[in-house]
Write a protein that holds these residues in place. Structure first.
Motif, PDB file in Angstrom:
ATOM      1  N   THR A 178       0.844  -1.309  -0.105  1.00 17.43           N
ATOM      2  CA  THR A 178      -0.079   0.140   0.065  1.00 17.43           C
ATOM      3  C   THR A 178       0.870   1.146  -0.149  1.00 17.43           C
ATOM      4  O   THR A 178       1.855   1.257   0.692  1.00 17.43           O
ATOM      5  N   ASP A 179       0.297   2.386  -0.803  1.00 10.84           N
ATOM      6  CA  ASP A 179       1.261   3.545  -0.864  1.00 10.84           C
ATOM      7  C   ASP A 179       0.824   4.278   0.387  1.00 10.84           C
ATOM      8  O   ASP A 179       1.379   5.545   0.384  1.00 10.84           O
ATOM      9  N   ILE A 180       0.260   4.097   1.513  1.00  6.85           N
ATOM     10  CA  ILE A 180      -0.117   4.849   2.652  1.00  6.85           C
ATOM     11  C   ILE A 180       1.251   4.520   3.318  1.00  6.85           C
ATOM     12  O   ILE A 180       1.658   5.506   4.148  1.00  6.85           O
ATOM     13  N   MET A 181       2.046   3.603   3.156  1.00  5.32           N
ATOM     14  CA  MET A 181       3.474   3.491   3.801  1.00  5.32           C
ATOM     15  C   MET A 181       4.760   3.911   2.760  1.00  5.32           C
ATOM     16  O   MET A 181       4.468   3.927   1.473  1.00  5.32           O
ATOM     17  N   GLN A 182       5.594   4.607   3.559  1.00  6.52           N
ATOM     18  CA  GLN A 182       6.670   5.255   2.733  1.00  6.52           C
ATOM     19  C   GLN A 182       7.746   4.194   2.773  1.00  6.52           C
ATOM     20  O   GLN A 182       7.749   3.461   3.528  1.00  6.52           O
ATOM     21  N   PRO A 183       8.584   4.229   1.903  1.00 10.16           N
ATOM     22  CA  PRO A 183       9.743   3.377   1.975  1.00 10.16           C
ATOM     23  C   PRO A 183      10.501   3.466   3.103  1.00 10.16           C
ATOM     24  O   PRO A 183      10.736   4.174   3.482  1.00 10.16           O
ATOM     25  N   GLY A 184      10.759   2.010   3.633  1.00 11.68           N
ATOM     26  CA  GLY A 184      11.512   1.896   4.668  1.00 11.68           C
ATOM     27  C   GLY A 184      10.758   1.736   6.034  1.00 11.68           C
ATOM     28  O   GLY A 184      11.385   1.382   7.236  1.00 11.68           O
ATOM     29  N   ASN A 185       9.443   2.045   5.878  1.00 16.06           N
ATOM     30  CA  ASN A 185       8.694   2.036   7.119  1.00 16.06           C
ATOM     31  C   ASN A 185       7.473   0.591   6.850  1.00 16.06           C
ATOM     32  O   ASN A 185       6.772   0.893   5.618  1.00 16.06           O
ATOM     33  N   ILE A 186       7.559  -0.067   7.770  1.00 11.38           N
ATOM     34  CA  ILE A 186       6.376  -1.032   7.522  1.00 11.38           C
ATOM     35  C   ILE A 186       5.690  -1.055   9.031  1.00 11.38           C
ATOM     36  O   ILE A 186       5.991  -0.654  10.108  1.00 11.38           O
ATOM     37  N   SER A 187       4.444  -1.682   8.851  1.00 10.74           N
ATOM     38  CA  SER A 187       3.710  -1.827  10.262  1.00 10.74           C
ATOM     39  C   SER A 187       2.797  -3.163  10.306  1.00 10.74           C
ATOM     40  O   SER A 187       2.323  -3.724   9.080  1.00 10.74           O
ATOM     41  N   ILE A 188       2.426  -3.529  11.291  1.00 13.68           N
ATOM     42  CA  ILE A 188       1.668  -4.621  11.755  1.00 13.68           C
ATOM     43  C   ILE A 188       0.503  -3.946  12.740  1.00 13.68           C
ATOM     44  O   ILE A 188       0.848  -3.108  13.510  1.00 13.68           O
ATOM     45  N   PRO A 189      -0.528  -4.380  12.776  1.00 13.21           N
ATOM     46  CA  PRO A 189      -1.646  -4.082  13.852  1.00 13.21           C
ATOM     47  C   PRO A 189      -1.617  -4.571  15.349  1.00 13.21           C
ATOM     48  O   PRO A 189      -0.717  -5.547  15.294  1.00 13.21           O
ATOM     49  N   ASN A 190      -2.242  -3.886  16.002  1.00  8.58           N
ATOM     50  CA  ASN A 190      -2.121  -4.207  17.527  1.00  8.58           C
ATOM     51  C   ASN A 190      -3.099  -5.116  17.858  1.00  8.58           C
ATOM     52  O   ASN A 190      -4.111  -5.357  17.083  1.00  8.58           O
ATOM     53  N   GLY A 191      -2.863  -6.048  18.794  1.00  8.27           N
ATOM     54  CA  GLY A 191      -4.151  -6.884  19.222  1.00  8.27           C
ATOM     55  C   GLY A 191      -4.484  -7.965  18.686  1.00  8.27           C
ATOM     56  O   GLY A 191      -5.346  -8.868  18.691  1.00  8.27           O
ATOM     57  N   LEU A 192      -3.567  -8.709  17.646  1.00  7.52           N
ATOM     58  CA  LEU A 192      -3.503 -10.159  17.098  1.00  7.52           C
ATOM     59  C   LEU A 192      -2.677 -10.857  17.748  1.00  7.52           C
ATOM     60  O   LEU A 192      -1.831 -10.489  18.866  1.00  7.52           O
ATOM     61  N   GLY A 193      -2.466 -12.091  17.161  1.00 15.01           N
ATOM     62  CA  GLY A 193      -1.627 -13.177  17.835  1.00 15.01           C
ATOM     63  C   GLY A 193      -2.197 -13.832  18.909  1.00 15.01           C
ATOM     64  O   GLY A 193      -1.380 -14.095  19.790  1.00 15.01           O
ATOM     65  N   LEU A 194      -3.389 -13.559  19.038  1.00 17.91           N
ATOM     66  CA  LEU A 194      -4.116 -14.185  20.189  1.00 17.91           C
ATOM     67  C   LEU A 194      -4.596 -15.711  19.801  1.00 17.91           C
ATOM     68  O   LEU A 194      -5.217 -15.825  18.988  1.00 17.91           O
ATOM     69  N   ASP A 195      -4.623 -16.726  20.851  1.00 25.15           N
ATOM     70  CA  ASP A 195      -5.243 -17.782  20.526  1.00 25.15           C
ATOM     71  C   ASP A 195      -6.706 -17.989  20.945  1.00 25.15           C
ATOM     72  O   ASP A 195      -7.295 -17.501  21.853  1.00 25.15           O
ATOM     73  N   TYR A 196      -7.328 -18.820  19.984  1.00 24.33           N
ATOM     74  CA  TYR A 196      -8.887 -18.908  20.093  1.00 24.33           C
ATOM     75  C   TYR A 196      -9.467 -20.191  19.665  1.00 24.33           C
ATOM     76  O   TYR A 196      -8.802 -20.634  18.637  1.00 24.33           O
ATOM     77  N   PRO A 197      -9.972 -20.832  20.356  1.00 18.70           N
ATOM     78  CA  PRO A 197     -10.551 -22.069  19.976  1.00 18.70           C
ATOM     79  C   PRO A 197     -11.685 -22.054  18.585  1.00 18.70           C
ATOM     80  O   PRO A 197     -12.628 -21.139  18.667  1.00 18.70           O
ATOM     81  N   ASP A 198     -11.463 -22.999  17.659  1.00 21.65           N
ATOM     82  CA  ASP A 198     -12.214 -23.060  16.332  1.00 21.65           C
ATOM     83  C   ASP A 198     -13.632 -23.830  16.893  1.00 21.65           C
ATOM     84  O   ASP A 198     -13.519 -24.422  17.966  1.00 21.65           O
ATOM     85  N   GLU A 199     -14.332 -24.002  15.822  1.00 20.50           N
ATOM     86  CA  GLU A 199     -15.445 -24.992  16.123  1.00 20.50           C
ATOM     87  C   GLU A 199     -14.987 -26.223  16.517  1.00 20.50           C
ATOM     88  O   GLU A 199     -15.739 -27.002  17.443  1.00 20.50           O
ATOM     89  N   THR A 200     -14.184 -26.566  16.427  1.00 22.64           N
ATOM     90  CA  THR A 200     -13.651 -28.389  16.879  1.00 22.64           C
ATOM     91  C   THR A 200     -12.741 -28.069  18.228  1.00 22.64           C
ATOM     92  O   THR A 200     -12.590 -28.984  18.787  1.00 22.64           O
ATOM     93  N   GLY A 201     -12.887 -26.967  18.810  1.00 22.84           N
ATOM     94  CA  GLY A 201     -11.813 -27.016  19.873  1.00 22.84           C
ATOM     95  C   GLY A 201     -10.581 -26.725  19.908  1.00 22.84           C
ATOM     96  O   GLY A 201      -9.904 -26.352  20.979  1.00 22.84           O
ATOM     97  N   GLU A 202     -10.065 -26.622  18.730  1.00 22.32           N
ATOM     98  CA  GLU A 202      -8.561 -26.635  18.331  1.00 22.32           C
ATOM     99  C   GLU A 202      -8.526 -25.165  18.598  1.00 22.32           C
ATOM    100  O   GLU A 202      -8.695 -24.321  18.231  1.00 22.32           O
ATOM    101  N   HIS A 203      -7.310 -24.695  19.404  1.00 21.22           N
ATOM    102  CA  HIS A 203      -6.691 -23.360  19.534  1.00 21.22           C
ATOM    103  C   HIS A 203      -5.694 -23.069  18.186  1.00 21.22           C
ATOM    104  O   HIS A 203      -5.008 -23.575  17.769  1.00 21.22           O
ATOM    105  N   MET A 204      -6.354 -21.924  17.728  1.00 21.97           N
ATOM    106  CA  MET A 204      -5.688 -21.273  16.671  1.00 21.97           C
ATOM    107  C   MET A 204      -5.194 -19.920  16.971  1.00 21.97           C
ATOM    108  O   MET A 204      -5.730 -19.183  17.816  1.00 21.97           O
ATOM    109  N   ILE A 205      -3.927 -19.598  16.340  1.00 18.84           N
ATOM    110  CA  ILE A 205      -3.544 -18.162  16.516  1.00 18.84           C
ATOM    111  C   ILE A 205      -3.687 -17.538  15.281  1.00 18.84           C
ATOM    112  O   ILE A 205      -3.348 -17.979  14.204  1.00 18.84           O
TER     113      ILE A 205
END
Ligand code: SF4
Length: 776
Positions: free
Chosen positions: A716-743
Motif C-alpha cells: 500500500t502506498d500509505i506506507m513510505q519506503p523503509g517503514n512497515i507496520s503490523i496491527p495491534n491486538g492480534l496473535g491471540l489464541d482462540y478455539p475454533d469450532e472443533t475446540g482446536e486453538h488457533m492463533i
C-alpha cells in the motif's frame, strides 16, 4: 457464598450461588433496546443493544440520547457480541497443577488459598513485594479499583497498567507545566494538530470522524498531521508533514523554531502567563530549521507554512498519541509539541488547549512518586513503567516482586518482550489473573478467576476528560453474570475477608450505619478509618460491602462513586453547580453521587467557561511553567544529524501496533470479529515490495533483534519506503469450532524488547522497531 444481583430486567436473583449455578436469563423482550456503551476505546460511545433470550447481542446502534456521543459510533461497536459471547468465556476458577495444567476448583477454595498465599508473602517478605498490574482497560474502571484496594490492604505499594507504556511521559510534562492533563477543543478549533495520532481509527475525540470531516470540509479551518504514513486522518489534512519514522522531535523543533524565529509567538501571552520561558526560547531561537527539515524529510517551506498557519489562527489545539508516545524521544516530543499551543497563546480559550475537571484523576497530576525498587525507574502517575517490570522480578535483588495480581489485562500479549514476561511470571511465587478468558497471561497464573463481563455488572469509565462540559455514564448490566462468574468487586471482597484483614464486626457496624442514612454512614466510616488504617486502605471494598447493598437496583458495585463524588465536589463545586447539580459542602457531594447513579445515558457533571481552565492550573504561580531542566538537557543532547534506528542488518522501521479498522487491544479474542484484514497483514510500500520481490500473495518473515514472525502482506502506498507496520491486538489464541486453538496474526510483542524504551518515562519504542524482511 451468596451474591445478590439485579439484572436490567428488574428481576432480583438473590442467593445466586456462583459456584454451581448457571444464571438463567430472566424472561424479557428481545426487541427492547438497552442503553449502554461501547467498550472498545476510550470514547465509550453510547450504544443501545438488543439482547436475545440466549444472551446474544442481536442488534447494536448508536444511542442518539447519549449525552456525549449523540448516536455516533464507528464500525467496531457493532461487533460487541464477539466480546460478550463465545467459547473464550471462563466459567470456573482454575488452579495451576504441578504438571503445569489448569484444573477447575471451587470459589471458596480458590479464594482461601489466594488469601493464605498473599498473607504468607506479606508476613515473610513484606506486602510491598506483591505487585498489581491492570485496572480496567477502556470501559472497566468501576470494578478493578477494588483490586487496588485489596492490594493496599495487603501492604502493596507498587503497581502499573497500560498507561505506563503509553502516556506517562505526556502526563509528566502536563503535570510540570500546568499541574495535570490538558485536552484539545477540536469541535471548535480553527487549526487541529495531530502528532502521531490517527483519530479516524484510534478516535480519542468524541464523534471523531464527524469532527475530522467537519474540519476538512471547512475552508476556514485547517488540519496539520505529523505522521510517517498517509493515515486516514493524514489524507484529510491540509498540511501532512510526512516525517521519516523517528524524526518527530526534529520536525516539531523545526515548527517551534519557525514560530520563534519569525516573530510569530504570542509575546503578550508569554509575558503574562508563562514562567521560565528564557531557557526554552533561547534554544528555539537557534534551531536550524532547514537542517531539521532535511532530517525529518519534510520540505522546509511546508514546515514554515504549517507553523505560520498554527501561529496566526484564532485557535489551535493538539492531540499527540502513540505514534510519538511509543517512539524514540517520546517525552521530549511531548514537551516540544506542547510549545505549539503555549507559545501561540492557545490555552484557556475556545478551540484551544484546556485543563479539565475529572472524577478520578487517572494521570495522578503527572507527579513522580519515587522510583521502582530494583531498576530505579521513575514512577509517574503511580505506575511503574511496564518495560521494567520483568527486571523487577528476574533478579536476586532482595526487593524484587514475589507475587502479582493481574486484572483485566494481558501483559504477556500487550507489553514488550513476551518471552521475558513469561519467564518473569513463571519466576513469581504467586500469580493471580482475573479475566473473562484464559488469556496468554492466564496460562502462566497459579489461579485464574473468571469475572463477569462488562455487560454483566455495573460499569463505567473514568476517562472523563472533556471540556468545557465533562460527562460520565454509569452502565447498568444488560445480562446476569455468566455461569460461574462474579464481579471483581466481589472477588476482592471475598479475598479480603478470607484473609481477615478487617474484622467482620467493622463491616457489620458500617452496614448498620448505612441503613440509618448516608450522614450516619459517613460519620461511622470516617470513625472506623481513623481507628483502623486498613479500612481507609481498602475503602472501595468497604463501601461495596456496606453502603453498596443500600443502593437502588442492585448497583452495589457503584458504591465507590460515593467517595469519588465527595472528593470531586469541593474541588469543582462551581462547575458542578453550573451543570445543574445544586448544593454545597457534603450536600453537593450527595447530590453529585445521585446524579452519577442516575446517569445511564450519561450526565454532564461539570460545565465551565473557557477561562475556568486557569482555575485548574496548579503550578505555584498559577502560570504555565515551561522551564523543565530535564527536557532542556534531552533537547541539548539531541543528535544534530538525526536518529539512527536502522542498520544494514535491520533496514526497516517497524511500527508494531498500528490502529486499524478492526483492532482493539487484546480484549477482542475472536478473530471472526474482524470483518476485514482478518490476519492483520504487514503493510509495506510498493517500492519496498518491488525491490524485495514481494507480491500480494507473499508471506514474509519479519525479523527484529528480539524475535521473528511470519505474516501475510498488504502492499500500500500509505506506507513510505523503509517503514512497515503490523496491527495491534492480534496473535491471540482462540478455539475454533472443533475446540482446536488457533492463533491469528502476529503477536507484536514477540518482536519487541523491554530495553528499547524512553530514557525518561520508560515508555516502549513499539513504533520504531528495527526489522528486516524476507520471503517466508
Ligand atoms: S471503538 Fe468506535 S464505537 Fe467504540 S467507543 Fe471507540 S469510537 Fe466509539
Amino acid at each position: 457464598m451468596a451474591v445478590a444481583i439485579v439484572c436490567d430486567y428488574g428481576s432480583a436473583m438473590s442467593d445466586l450461588d456462583a459456584e454451581t449455578t448457571v444464571a438463567p436469563l430472566t424472561p424479557h423482550d428481545p426487541d427492547q433496546w438497552h442503553p449502554t456503551a461501547c467498550i472498545l476505546c476510550e470514547n465509550n460511545c453510547g450504544v443501545e443493544i438488543k439482547v436475545s433470550e440466549t444472551g446474544r447481542f442481536t442488534r447494536i446502534r448508536g444511542d442518539k440520547a447519549h449525552t456525549e456521543s449523540k448516536g455516533y459510533t464507528c464500525e467496531k461497536a457493532l461487533r460487541l457480541d464477539h466480546y460478550q459471547n463465545g467459547p473464550h468465556r471462563l466459567t470456573a476458577p482454575m488452579k495451576r497443577m504441578p504438571d503445569g495444567t489448569h484444573q477447575p476448583i471451587d470459589w471458596d477454595t480458590a479464594i482461601q488459598e489466594i488469601a493464605d498465599r498473599f498473607l504468607h508473602i506479606r508476613n515473610t517478605d513484606g506486602g510491598e513485594k506483591i505487585f498489581y498490574y491492570g485496572g480496567g482497560g477502556q470501559g472497566n474502571h468501576l470494578n478493578p479499583p477494588h483490586g487496588i484496594a485489596l492490594h493496599r490492604a495487603f501492604g502493596g505499594r507498587y503497581r502499573s497498567g497500560a498507561l505506563a507504556q503509553e502516556k506517562t511521559g505526556e502526563f509528566w510534562i502536563d503535570g510540570q507545566m500546568v499541574g495535570g492533563h490538558t485536552t484539545g477543543d477540536f469541535h471548535h478549533t480553527e487549526v487541529a494538530i495531530f502528532v502521531g495520532k490517527n483519530p479516524y481509527q484510534s478516535h480519542g475525540i468524541a464523534e471523531a470522524r464527524r469532527v475530522l470531516k467537519a474540519i476538512a470540509n471547512d475552508e476556514n479551518r485547517s488540519m496539520v498531521v505529523i505522521d510517517p504514513r498517509v493515515s486516514e486522518t493524514a489524507a484529510l489534512a491540509d498540511f501532512h508533514l510526512q516525517v521519516k519514522p523517528g524524526t518527530d522531535a526534529w520536525c516539531l523543533l523545526a515548527l517551534v523554531g519557525t514560530i520563534v524565529q519569525e516573530g510569530l509567538a504570542d509575546d503578550t501571552f508569554i509575558r503574562e502567563h508563562v514562567t521560565g520561558s528564557e531557557g526554552p526560547l533561547g534554544r528555539f531561537a537557534v534551531v536550524p530549521v532547514l537542517k531539521y527539515a532535511e532530517i525529518c524529510g519534510v520540505p522546509e517551506d511546508q514546515i514554515r507554512a504549517a507553523a505560520r498557519r498554527i501561529a496566526t489562527a484564532k485557535s489551535a489545539c493538539i492531540y499527540e498519541d502513540l505514534g510519538i508516545q511509543m517512539g524514540i524521544n517520546s517525552t521530549l516530543c511531548s514537551y516540544i509539541n506542547k510549545m505549539l499551543w503555549v507559545l501561540t497563546g492557545n490555552f484557556a480559550k475556545e478551540g484551544g488547549q484546556n485543563r479539565h475537571t475529572h472524577l478520578v484523576d487517572i494521570t495522578g497530576g503527572g507527579r513522580q512518586s519515587g522510583v521502582s525498587p530494583v531498576t530505579g525507574a521513575r514512577i509517574i502517575a503511580g505506575l511503574v513503567p511496564c518495560n521494567v517490570i520483568p527486571s523487577e522480578i528476574l533478579t536476586d535483588h532482595p526487593e524484587r516482586f514475589r507475587a502479582m495480581i493481574i486484572e483485566s489485562s494481558n501483559p504477556v500479549s500487550s507489553l514488550a518482550d513476551t518471552p521475558r514476561w513469561i519467564e518473569a511470571l513463571d519466576a513469581l511465587d504467586t500469580v493471580v489473573v482475573i479475566d473473562v478468558a484464559m488469556t496468554e497471561t492466564a496460562r502462566h497464573a497459579d489461579y485464574v478467576l473468571p469475572v463477569s463481563s462488562q455487560y454483566e455488572k455495573w460499569e463505567a469509565t473514568f476517562f472523563t476528560g472533556e471540556f468545557p462540559q465533562n460527562t460520565f455514564q454509569l452502565r447498568k448490566p444488560l445480562l446476569p453474570p455468566a455461569a460461574g462468574t462474579i464481579s471483581e468487586a466481589e472477588i476482592h471482597t471475598r479475598i479480603l475477608k478470607a484473609a481477615n484483614l478487617i474484622p467482620e464486626q467493622t463491616f457489620n457496624d458500617l452496614r448498620a450505619a448505612a441503613e440509618l442514612g448516608r450522614a450516619q454512614f459517613a460519620a461511622a466510616f470516617f470513625d472506623a478509618a481513623a481507628k483502623d488504617p486498613t479500612v481507609g486502605a481498602a475503602a472501595q471494598i468497604v463501601l461495596y460491602d456496606t453502603l453498596g447493598p443500600t443502593l437502588a437496583n442492585g448497583a452495589q458495585n457503584a458504591a465507590l462513586l460515593w467517595a469519588i463524588a465527595h472528593r470531586a465536589a469541593p474541588k469543582f463545586s462551581a462547575a458542578i453547580n453550573r451543570a445543574g447539580i445544586a448544593g454545597e459542602g457534603p450536600e453537593l457531594g450527595e447530590n453529585l453521587f445521585e446524579a452519577l447513579l442516575g446517569s445511564q445515558r450519561g450526565v454532564v457533571f461539570t460545565v465551565d467557561e473557557y477561562e475556568n481552565s486557569w482555575d485548574y492550573v496548579s503550578t505555584p504561580d498559577g502560570k504555565i511553567n515551561i522551564d523543565l531542566p530535564e527536557m532542556l538537557e534531552l533537547l541539548d543532547a539531541l543528535p544534530s544529524d538525526g536518529p539512527s534506528i536502522t542498520s544494514a542488518e535491520f533496514p526497516f522501521v517497524l511500527a508494531a501496533g498500528e490502529r486499524r479498522s478492526f483492532t482493539a487491544n487484546s480484549i477482542m479474542r475472536d478473530p471472526d470479529w474482524r470483518k476485514r484484514d482478518r490476519g492483520g497483514a504487514l503493510r509495506i510500500s510498493p517500492v519496498d515490495a518491488e525491490r524485495l520481490g514481494f507480491n500480494d500473495k507473499s508471506r514474509v518473515k519479519i525479523t527484529t533483534p528480539s524475535g521473528e514472525a511470519v505474516s501475510e502482506i498488504e502492499i500500500t502506498d500509505i506506507m513510505q519506503p523503509g517503514n512497515i507496520s503490523i496491527p495491534n491486538g492480534l496473535g491471540l489464541d482462540y478455539p475454533d469450532e472443533t475446540g482446536e486453538h488457533m492463533i491469528t496474526g502476529v503477536a507484536t510483542n514477540r518482536l519487541t524488547d523491554e530495553n528499547y524504551r524512553d530514557e525518561f518515562a520508560g515508555t516502549p519504542f513499539h513504533k520504531h522497531v528495527p526489522a528486516r524482511l524476507e520471503l517466508a
